[in-house]
Structure formats: C-alpha cells, structure tokens
Design an enzyme around this catalytic site. Structure first.
Site, PDB file in Angstrom:
ATOM      1  CB  CYS A   1      -0.864   0.039   1.249  1.00 41.43           C
ATOM      2  SG  CYS A   1      -1.820  -1.434   1.512  1.00 41.43           S
TER       3      CYS A   1
ATOM      4  NE  ARG B   1       4.636   1.702  -1.273  1.00 38.89           N
ATOM      5  CZ  ARG B   1       5.431   1.888  -0.222  1.00 38.89           C
ATOM      6  NH1 ARG B   1       6.485   2.655  -0.331  1.00 38.89           N
ATOM      7  NH2 ARG B   1       5.177   1.325   0.934  1.00 38.89           N
TER       8      ARG B   1
ATOM      9  CD1 TRP C   1      -0.534  -5.349  -3.670  1.00 39.26           C
ATOM     10  CD2 TRP C   1      -0.462  -6.536  -1.782  1.00 39.26           C
ATOM     11  NE1 TRP C   1      -0.010  -6.577  -3.969  1.00 39.26           N
ATOM     12  CE2 TRP C   1       0.053  -7.333  -2.827  1.00 39.26           C
ATOM     13  CE3 TRP C   1      -0.516  -7.095  -0.504  1.00 39.26           C
ATOM     14  CZ2 TRP C   1       0.499  -8.628  -2.662  1.00 39.26           C
ATOM     15  CZ3 TRP C   1      -0.058  -8.392  -0.320  1.00 39.26           C
ATOM     16  CH2 TRP C   1       0.440  -9.137  -1.391  1.00 39.26           C
TER      17      TRP C   1
ATOM     18  CG  ASN D   1       0.356   2.168   3.787  1.00 37.58           C
ATOM     19  OD1 ASN D   1      -0.742   2.182   3.234  1.00 37.58           O
ATOM     20  ND2 ASN D   1       1.440   2.667   3.223  1.00 37.58           N
ATOM     21  N   GLY D   2      -0.455  -1.037   6.859  1.00 36.40           N
ATOM     22  CA  GLY D   2      -0.152  -1.891   8.012  1.00 36.40           C
ATOM     23  C   GLY D   2      -1.343  -2.770   8.339  1.00 36.40           C
TER      24      GLY D   2
ATOM     25  CD  GLU E   1      17.880 -12.362  -9.088  1.00 33.09           C
ATOM     26  OE1 GLU E   1      17.271 -12.922  -8.162  1.00 33.09           O
ATOM     27  OE2 GLU E   1      17.505 -11.279  -9.572  1.00 33.09           O
TER      28      GLU E   1
ATOM     29  CE  LYS F   1      14.426 -10.665 -11.037  1.00 31.58           C
ATOM     30  NZ  LYS F   1      14.955 -10.107  -9.834  1.00 31.58           N
TER      31      LYS F   1
ATOM     32  CD  GLU G   1      10.737 -11.219  -9.410  1.00 31.72           C
ATOM     33  OE1 GLU G   1      10.046 -10.963  -8.431  1.00 31.72           O
ATOM     34  OE2 GLU G   1      11.929 -10.877  -9.483  1.00 31.72           O
TER      35      GLU G   1
ATOM     36  CG  HIS H   1      22.157 -36.035  -6.126  1.00 32.29           C
ATOM     37  ND1 HIS H   1      22.687 -37.256  -5.831  1.00 32.29           N
ATOM     38  CD2 HIS H   1      23.224 -35.206  -6.297  1.00 32.29           C
ATOM     39  CE1 HIS H   1      24.006 -37.191  -5.785  1.00 32.29           C
ATOM     40  NE2 HIS H   1      24.358 -35.944  -6.079  1.00 32.29           N
TER      41      HIS H   1
ATOM     42  CE  LYS I   1      11.801  -2.313  -6.315  1.00 30.86           C
ATOM     43  NZ  LYS I   1      12.567  -3.365  -7.035  1.00 30.86           N
TER      44      LYS I   1
END
Ligand code: M6R
Length: 613
Positions: A2, A27, A73, A99-100, A480, A484, A487, A503, A602
C-alpha cells in the site's frame, strides 16, 4: 504494498494526490482513492483497479487544497471500491488512509458496533476513523492520539477532518511515513517518490511519532505529547531518475543503468594502492573486523541471492565461515547469537518486514547487525548498527535488477576488506580491485548482446518449464535467473546447483524443458560441462552462458550467450545481466506487465510486529 500520500498547501489537491499515487504505483496495488477537503466537506472517491480508473472518476475541477490518497494492496476484505481507502467515520467528516495491519480490529469493531457504529467495509482499517470520531471534540490531533492508544498492530496513518482545513495528522508504527517540506505546502507519504516532483526536503518519521502538519509548519510528538526532535534531510537523487527515459519499461531502463549504478556503488571506495577497499559506514575498527570469526547475511528474494553469492565469496577469498539465511526463517527460528559473528541484513527497500524483524530479533539477542540497503532513510538503515548504502538510485520495477548488482558490489568490497586483513596478498587484492574497476565496461559489453538474447528468449518463450544451473559462485546466480523468469513471465523455473541435477531433478529433463547453464572460466568449468552432457544425453535443450571463445561449450549447447572473460570471482556480475535480459524479453514476448507483475509488490511490508513487541 500500500502507498500513502497527503497534501496541504495552495494548489489543487486532487491533481497532486493522483499524481503522487501514480508515483507509488510501482509498489504494487489493486485499488486506489482520495479524499479532498473543501468548504468543511470531504469528497471521497475510490476505485478498484488501475489509478487511471480513479483519475477518470475525479472531476477535473474538484476544489480543495488539502487531502489524502492511498493505493491499496488487499489484506482484509476483497478488492472493490468500498474496501479501498480512504475510510471515513459515519459523519463523513473524518477520512484516514492506513498502511499496516490492525491486529485487534475484530475486538474494536465489536465494541464500536455495540456502541451503535455501522461498519460498511470488510477492512481492519475502518475501525480507525470510527475511533477518531469517538474521541473527537474539536481537536483532530488529540483524537488521533487517543485512537492510537487503542490500536494493536502496525500503521502508517494520515487523517484529515473537514472542520480543520489544511491540516493533516500522521502517525507511524511499523509502516513508513515521510514528511515533505515545500514552499507553502507540505506532504506526508509512505515513500519520498510521491513528493519528489515538489520537494527534496524531507523528515523521516520514526515508530511512535505523531506529526501534525499545516501549510507552513509541522510538529512531532509521541503519543503522550512529548516533543520529538526531527532532522530535515535532503533526498540525494532527482525526479528524472524516476522517469523511463525513453525505455518502454522501468525494468529495461534499470537493466541498462547497471554500468553506472555499479560505478556509483564503488565510487571512492576502491583503494588501488593497497589492493583493498574502504567502507565508512561499518562503524567498526580494523581490530573489531579482525575479531570476526563468522559472517551471517540475512535477506529475502533477490537480495538473498546476493547474500548467498557473497557468503561464497567471503569463504573463498577471506576464508571466513559465512552463510546466507532467509530472513523469513531466521525471524521465527529463535536464532543462536554468537558474539564472534557479524550479521548483515541486505534489503533494497530497507523495509522488507521479514528482514526488518529478523534484524530486530538478532539485535534483541545482542547481535551487531549491519545493513546493506538502497533506499536512504528507510527503516533498516536507521535501526541497524551501521552499514553501507549501495547507491543504486531508485529502483521502480518490481523485479530487482540493478539493486542486485549493486548489492553484490557493496558486499564484494566488504569481502575484499576482510580478505586483505587476513590471507590475501596485496598483489591478489590489486587484481580484484582492477577487476572491479573494469566491471562497468564488462557490463556494457554484455548489454550489447541485447538483440541476441531477445532472439533466444523468443525461441523458447513457449516452453512451460526451465532449469537454471550453476555451481559455486554462479549457483546463486542460477537461483536469481530462475526467480527473475518466474516473477515476470510466470513460467515455472527452478534454480539448482548443477551438481544436484543427477540427484533427482534430472527426471524432469526432456525435449521441451530447456536448461540454462552458467559456465564461467573457473575451476568448476569441467564439472559443469559434464552436467551439460548429462542433460544433452536426455535430449534436453541447452542455453549456455559461457565465456567468449569457449568452443567446447558452443559445441554442446543449442544456444550460447558469450560474456567477456573476467577475473574468476566476477562472473556473477557478467552472468546475471544476461539472465535479467532473458527474463525481460520472455515476459515482453508473452505480453506480461513487466514492471508490475501479478500478485507482487515492490516492498513486502506484510503483517508486522511493532518495534516494541
Ligand atoms: O527490498 P528487499 O531487497 O528487501 O526485497 C526483497 C524481496 O522481496 C525482493 O528481492 C523480491 O524478491 C523481488 N521481487 C525480486 O525481484
């Protein structure tokens, strides 16, 4: 997550609020809204979906020179217009954005309902305006403070009242809140980006702060009216850095910025004569650094792969036992804190809840924790015991790219310092310094491969599953690369150390499951080539990221991306950039929203515990 923006001044508030919300889009959000005050009345407009929906609903001539806005959000209640913020009390005189998470909202809601209050949303936040209203007797600041005494959980809040024009009351406990000081105007926001078009003079709020703002002044106290002194800081970057600069997306722009962002992160920190580095913010003497007998680095997501790379490097060049740990695990694991261990937390945003709370847990147990962060003034750098800013500049795309290579840069510098204090000779140190100084040019060379990488990405864009395989220092880079791709393209991808393939995961290799192999020119090259042959024998397509001139790899792989030859510990840098570009082009080919991928935010500030918990 948010976002909050609040404005009071002389200008049209609605326009400024919507523009500020747009700056916070990166965000991640699912709905947005504003509340604007004029003639002792608040006009609230809220819309599900993109900010363009809100913008279309806001009349161009909506009067009012103060107000608040929010990007939501969803956490409590479905995504719809009603559940979007701002929320109001029953009279419509009070609006808040939050927010929170209010952890005791069910109990508060029950109590208020019994007192006759009618709730119209499913959110936890709606208890706030009703509580403020209950305590309001003509003084918003007093009513907000009284309300805060009843809240359990986390918040960044801004409240306005229709009868107190051009006044905002903000409060922070666990969710960021920044005050912006302009010429005859003031801003309150969750993030400086929302106000950067108007001012660079900011005051970062701390947990427990309550701030009362009008057009020309502000006052900060705690919940019990004790004054709290604040320092005004100047934001060290420009609004231009938040523009796309001709690139179609922020992600592509940020990938291409890496030669400069890496250079910024090294500026003034390399010591060529002594073959070492300098990092001012560590707040540790050489003697203290020499006493460190273990390093543990905590982080989440992409930052955790930077952490992992550096744990490998520290062991390799400084011969110090080092581990990377996921902050979401450490946070709940009752970590054992050892006095000889130095802890780092790595976070682009400096606000990731898991990392922040893991840091607090360690500090509570007596650990010294240093931060490696990008966002200046964010919570982790302010609460850590020292640390290093990576100076990547604002990273807007949800998928982290330039912050990753800047995190590597900062931690490579630290590893070099530690290595030179122990086993490493000046000659070997100088080789690393020279190799680091050359990195911006090496990355420029890699960026020139853009259209070649695009062709390969287009070729495999229809595949449903990928492997990314590396060993040693490039194992975290494989992780990574897989993250990438996942996402932003939504293709399933798994990162593995190539040695683990046989394995179990090799069972999944077939003609339509490509493996991306990272093949640096180091002591593990032969081993990786064997792993490539294992895949080839099972008809798995191979994309290799290899070193210019490696014929053997070229012969085995179906497609090769050649990177320049660099010092053996620098391959994580030159190999991660092609993987970022690969993921980017795949996502574009599949028509994905590259900068704001689905379900992601974000900065993952999530459910939090207050600092005092
Ligand atoms: O701000 P942080 O570095 O603490 O964020 C950690 C992760 O949430 C972040 O790296 C995430 O994995 C990104 N989406 C990666 O691109």
């Amino acid at each position: 997550m948010c976002g909050i923006v609040g404005y009071c001044g002389e200008k049209n508030a609605a326009g400024i609020l919507v523009e500020g919300l747009k700056r916070l889009e990166y965000r991640g959000y699912d709905s947005s809204g504003i509340s604007v005050g004029f003639n002792n009345k608040l006009t609230v407009i809220k819309k599900k979906g993109k900010i363009s929906n809100l913008q279309a609903a806001v009349p161009k001539d909506l009067p009012g020179t103060y107000g608040i806005g929010h990007t939501r959000w969803a956490t409590h209640g479905e995504v719809n217009d009603l559940n979007a913020h701002p929320h109001s009390d029953s009279s419509g005189k009070i609006s808040i954005v939050h927010n929170g998470i209010i952890e005791n909202y069910i109990a508060l809601r029950k109590k208020l309902t019994a007192e006759g209050v009618e709730f119209i949303t499913e959110t936890d936040s709606e208890v706030i305006p009703h509580l403020i209203s209950k305590f309001y007797d003509g003084d918003l600041e007093k009513a907000v403070k009284e309300c805060l005494k009843h809240l359990k959980g986390t918040y960044g809040i801004v409240a306005v009242h229709a009868d107190e024009p051009c006044r905002m009351v903000g409060a922070r406990n666990g969710s960021p809140l920044v005050l912006g000081i302009g010429e005859g105007e003031m801003f309150l926001a969750s993030d400086v980006t929302a106000m950067m078009a108007y001012t660079k003079q900011v005051v970062y709020m701390e947990d427990g702060d309550v701030v009362v703002v009008d057009k020309t002044s502000f006052r900060t106290t705690d919940i019990r009216d004790n004054e709290r002194d604040k320092q005004i800081s100047t934001v060290g970057w420009d609004i231009g850095e938040m523009e796309k600069d001709g690139f179609p997306t922020f992600m592509e722009k940020e990938i291409f910025e890496q030669p400069q962002s890496i250079l910024r992160g090294m500026k003034g920190r390399l010591d060529i004569d002594q073959g070492t580095a300098k990092l001012g913010g560590l707040n540790m003497t050489n003697r203290e650094l020499r006493m460190v007998n273990r390093v543990i680095i905590l982080a989440a997501g992409t930052s955790s792969y930077a952490a992992m790379t550096c744990a490998y490097l520290l062991e390799k060049i400084a011969r110090i036992p080092a581990n990377a740990e996921l902050s979401s695990e450490i946070r709940y694991k009752n970590p054992i804190v050892d006095p000889g261990t130095l802890y780092f937390v790595v976070s682009q945003s400096g606000e990731t809840a898991d990392t922040l709370y893991a840091m607090r847990e360690l500090q509570r147990k007596g650990a010294k924790v240093l931060g490696i962060c990008n966002v200046v003034g964010s919570t982790i750098p302010r609460e850590s015991d020292g640390g290093v800013y990576i100076h990547s500049g604002p990273e807007i795309a949800v998928a982290s790219t330039k912050a990753f290579t800047s995190q590597l840069t900062a931690m490579y510098l630290f590893s070099l310092i530690m290595a030179r204090m122990r086993d490493m000779s000046m000659i070997d140190g100088k080789k690393i310094v020279e190799a680091m100084a050359k990195l911006p040019d090496d990355i420029e060379t890699v960026l020139k491969l853009n259209s070649h990488i695009k062709d390969i990405a287009d070729k495999y864009a229809d595949c449903h599953s990928f492997f990314f395989l590396g060993r040693g220092l490039t194992y975290p880079i494989a992780l990574e690369g897989a993250l990438k791709l996942k996402e932003i393209s939504y293709i399933h991808a798994e990162g593995y150390t190539a040695g683990e393939l046989k394995h179990g995961p090799i069972a999944l290799i077939n003609e339509v499951t490509p493996s991306v192999f990272l093949v640096p020119d180091d002591s593990l090259r032969e081993k990786i080539i064997s792993n490539m042959k294992e895949v080839k024998a099972r008809k798995g397509p191979i994309i290799a990221v290899a070193v210019e001139g490696d014929k053997e790899v070229e012969d085995i792989a179906d497609d090769v991306i050649f990177v320049p030859k660099v010092h053996e510990v620098m391959y994580p840098f030159v190999m991660v950039v092609p993987l970022q570009m690969y993921a980017y082009h795949t996502a574009v080919k599949l028509g994905r929203n590259v900068d704001q991928p689905r379900n992601l935010a974000k900065s993952v500030t999530g459910a939090r515990m207050p600092a005092s918990a």
